[in-house]
Scaffold this motif. Sequence first.
Motif: not given
Length: 361
Positions: A15, A119, A148, A152, A154, A204
């Motif tokens: 993301g 990833h 994951r 994506a 958030r 992240t």
Amino acid sequence: MPLLVTGHCDRLIFGLSPAERLRRQVAGMPGLRLVADASAVISEGTLQWLEQNPGIALVSTSGKRLAVAAVDGTPTRDLLDSAAKTVTADTFHYFNRKLRRREALFGVSLDEVDGDALHRTLFNSVYKGVTDLVTKFVWPAPAYWVTRLLAAARVTPNIVTAVGFLCMLLAAVLFARGQIALALVPAWVMTFLDTVDGKLARVTIRSSPIGNTLDHGMDIIHPPIWWLCLAYGVVLREGNTTMVQPAVVAMLGSYVAGRVVETVFKSQLGFNQFIWEPMDAWFRLIVARRNIILLIITVGLISGLLLESFLLAAAWSVSSALIQLVRLAQAWSRRPVRSFLSGDDDLTLAVSRAPKSPSQS
């Protein structure tokens, strides 16, 4: 300006654009002044290496220049191309104490690699090398996909931790009411989310002091609460207080003793007890911690042997604490000792050798 990004990259990883990922990483490293390609995806340990080796450009295995730390603290746009020395990713290995594992310098260009493969590589790179068998062998595959998806969407790690906290409370209530089968559902969900929130925070770059305190504080506090509630629930179901009461006292005492031994080992000998020798890493797979005790109780309940499984969990808790104590005594008698994972080519030594090893560009 701590970070100067050159070029452009539209692709995302968990993301985030590589540039945003780097901004979050550099924000946590006040002394680093970095020039980086917009497609560069670099590990935290590698950024630390670059900070300690300014002027040496990191290049991908395909030869693309990815990043360089400014020598004088002032990054300029041409620094990445003009750096006289380069070092290729994967050249050195170092010991990551936080994750209890050895890993190589890591840097790739997102424009040059398969996104799905990257990833998985990044997710695997933030997994602890030494942990219990459930976390090591059962959770990785589902945790990867959930992490994951959450990245994506958030979703923040603190939200995941908060949901885990609610599951922890629900499990405690259900254990105390004797609804053991129902309690095991939120209990296992909580242990799964306990894996996910940390991985989500690392991939992240969204770790926070509050989240870290809540996560680690909950990890330490909730197991004894669960075992007290579980003991009460076992008594409600089995009606045998004579055996359950000393068993739960043994479980709680052993839990505290094990934690104390681990703390003393780390404070006095400099590293986590379970990474001293290979047998300690193996023992960590099955040591009487939350996931292993839950596994014993789950198997016992399915087998119709709830009381017996509770007593077995208590016996294994005592045995685990004693083994930890013996290993502490053995390590203390052999001082100085070092982790079998550290090796001779850790980050500190790699830094000292780096100026001699990089190839001239």
